[in-house]
Design a protein around this motif. Structure first.
Motif: not given
Length: 307
Positions: A45, A47-48, A193, A223-224, A226-228, A230-231, A260
């Motif tokens: 995972e 890091e935030e 995730f 932000q959501e 961006a997280d998606l 990156r994943a 991202a």
């Protein structure tokens, strides 16, 4: 989530590679024996990112002007404010044509409900109209109506839809294409995730040897998004195709995801129509959309709204 496969002749050697590259926090998702020895699939995972600046560091400037409405990441907004918007976009983000799906199949990936199936139909229609009918496969055989919807689209286009829920079935379906024939793969919605879903998608992509295109709806929380991004970039996605550009009022999620990943902006869904429902995204076109006045909702008189 960062996904990595380690191969070695023996288990201790594979584990040593894993620990050296991913560290002690890595999670082993699967192990299997191969003709060459051992294969381990592991994940880590990310890091935030920090949300509060360290002591002595000033927080990023709050965006202002037309960009403020779209709520992009503050650091990106600051970079975009340094010159004409189209030039600033070209310098801060990547843009590229969508791969044609000839050398490598084009595999559409993304979270559930992103618009992958409709996007696949749009791309198939474009290829048929250009005289290059593609092989079309779907790995989404469980979601109610998903296969029927795409089968209806491909049937109208004179194409046969291959339903391939396993890596072996997908490999067989793609092996039927002729020399230079494009191929499209509509994948099931994936939570990047969730380790099991990630492993399943990775296995399909590995067999297909595909170019992964992240399909992501505009209008998400930046932000959501961006997280998606990156994943899915960790899974191998290199291109971004945002959908619902005709309906979303704020495009900060598109900017955040592209930055991202980083992911190359290719085309965007601008209409629910199958034909002409995609538009190439260039710095100039994206700048025009960002600078346009926000649409306001129409107020319907109560007597008109009543049934």
């Amino acid at each position: 989530m960062r996904l990595k496969i380690f191969r070695a002749a023996r288990m201790p050697e594979a584990m040593a590679q894993l620990r050296e590259e991913l560290g002690a926090d890595a999670v082993i998702l699967s192990t299997r024996r191969t003709a060459q020895g051992i294969e381990i699939t592991a994940a880590l995972e990310p890091e935030e990112p920090w949300l509060i600046p360290p002591a002595g560091m000033a927080p990023p400037a709050v965006p202002s002007g037309p960009l403020a409405f779209h709520n992009p990441p503050a650091t990106l907004a600051a970079a975009l404010a340094r010159g004409p918007l189209d030039q600033a976009l070209a310098g801060a983000l990547g843009f590229a044509p969508l791969p044609e799906g000839r050398d490598r199949p084009l595999m559409l990936v993304g979270p559930p409900g992103a618009g992958k199936t409709l996007t696949c139909a749009k791309l198939a229609a474009r290829m048929v109209l250009a005289g290059a009918p593609p092989v079309v496969a779907t790995t989404d055989g469980q979601r109610a109506g998903a296969t029927a919807q795409l089968a209806a689209f491909t049937g109208v286009l004179g194409l046969t839809l291959a339903v391939a829920q396993s890596p072996a079935a997908l490999g067989k379906a793609l092996a039927r294409r002729g020399p230079g024939q494009p191929a499209l793969v509509d994948s099931a919605g994936c939570d990047p995730f969730d380790a099991r879903q990630v492993v399943a998608l990775h296995a399909l992509a590995a067999v297909a040897q595909a170019d992964l295109v992240l399909v992501l709806p505009a209008g998400l929380d930046p932000q959501e998004a961006a997280d998606l991004a990156r994943a899915f970039a960790a899974l191998g996605a290199r291109h971004l195709l945002p959908t619902r550009l005709d309906a979303a009022r704020r495009l900060g999620a598109v900017l955040a995801a592209a930055e991202a990943g980083p992911l190359l902006l290719t085309e965007g869904g601008t209409s629910p129509e199958v034909v002409d429902g995609l538009e190439p995204l260039t710095p100039a076109r994206l700048a025009a959309r960002l600078a346009a006045a926000p649409r306001r909702g129409a107020l319907v008189p109560a007597e008109e709204a009543a049934p």
